[in-house]
Design a protein around this motif. Structure first.
Motif, PDB file in Angstrom:
ATOM      1  N   MET A  10       0.824  -1.178   0.000  1.00  0.00           N
ATOM      2  CA  MET A  10       0.000   0.000   0.000  1.00  0.00           C
ATOM      3  C   MET A  10       0.872   1.247   0.000  1.00  0.00           C
ATOM      4  N   ASP A  11       0.352   2.241  -0.645  1.00  0.00           N
ATOM      5  CA  ASP A  11       1.085   3.485  -0.740  1.00  0.00           C
ATOM      6  C   ASP A  11       0.850   4.302   0.529  1.00  0.00           C
ATOM      7  N   VAL A  12       1.893   4.978   0.996  1.00  0.00           N
ATOM      8  CA  VAL A  12       1.813   5.779   2.220  1.00  0.00           C
ATOM      9  C   VAL A  12       0.813   6.919   2.042  1.00  0.00           C
ATOM     10  N   ARG A  13       0.809   7.536   0.874  1.00  0.00           N
ATOM     11  CA  ARG A  13      -0.114   8.638   0.635  1.00  0.00           C
ATOM     12  C   ARG A  13      -1.568   8.178   0.733  1.00  0.00           C
ATOM     13  N   LYS A  14      -1.816   6.989   0.253  1.00  0.00           N
ATOM     14  CA  LYS A  14      -3.169   6.438   0.288  1.00  0.00           C
ATOM     15  C   LYS A  14      -3.590   6.184   1.744  1.00  0.00           C
ATOM     16  N   ILE A  15      -2.688   5.672   2.560  1.00  0.00           N
ATOM     17  CA  ILE A  15      -2.963   5.405   3.980  1.00  0.00           C
ATOM     18  C   ILE A  15      -3.259   6.718   4.707  1.00  0.00           C
ATOM     19  N   VAL A  16      -2.440   7.744   4.452  1.00  0.00           N
ATOM     20  CA  VAL A  16      -2.640   9.046   5.090  1.00  0.00           C
ATOM     21  C   VAL A  16      -3.991   9.630   4.663  1.00  0.00           C
ATOM     22  N   ALA A  17      -4.360   9.480   3.403  1.00  0.00           N
ATOM     23  CA  ALA A  17      -5.638   9.992   2.913  1.00  0.00           C
ATOM     24  C   ALA A  17      -6.800   9.281   3.602  1.00  0.00           C
ATOM     25  N   GLU A  18      -6.699   7.976   3.823  1.00  0.00           N
ATOM     26  CA  GLU A  18      -7.749   7.218   4.513  1.00  0.00           C
ATOM     27  C   GLU A  18      -7.855   7.650   5.985  1.00  0.00           C
ATOM     28  N   ILE A  19      -6.701   7.884   6.594  1.00  0.00           N
ATOM     29  CA  ILE A  19      -6.698   8.346   7.994  1.00  0.00           C
ATOM     30  C   ILE A  19      -7.358   9.713   8.088  1.00  0.00           C
TER      31      ILE A  19
END
Length: 102
Positions: A1-10
């Motif tokens: 998973m991409d870090v940017r995607k995780i931050v966006a979900e958070i």
């Protein structure tokens, strides 16, 4: 998973939680405001009513006791306490027992 995607979900989850919190706080505040309070509301005064109606109350008479009356009461109390002391002495007096026969 991409870090940017995780931050966006958070961030999305934080935004939805903040919205839910705001709704709950608003419900809590509206419940407090709608709740009737007991007693006279703050800031209300009866100044207008008091200004229009000024009735002088009769002064309470001071009751004085004459020296003779005071002496009678004192003597009665002395008799009362003397009777009580006698009653206590009678109750507390040791009962004499018959001497043992030999």
């Amino acid at each position: 998973m991409d870090v940017r995607k995780i931050v966006a979900e958070i961030d999305a989850k934080i935004a939805s939680l903040q919205q839910a919190r705001a709704v709950l706080v608003e419900l809590d505040e509206s419940a407090v405001i709608a709740k009737p309070r007991r007693g006279r509301p703050k800031g209300s005064t009866n100044a207008a009513k008091a200004a229009t109606v000024k009735v002088a109350k009769p002064a309470a008479r001071k009751r004085n006791l004459s020296p003779e009356g005071r002496k009678r009461i004192a003597d009665a109390m002395k008799r009362r306490w003397a009777e009580r002391r006698k009653a206590v002495k009678k109750e507390a007096a040791p009962k004499k027992e018959a001497a043992p026969k030999k």
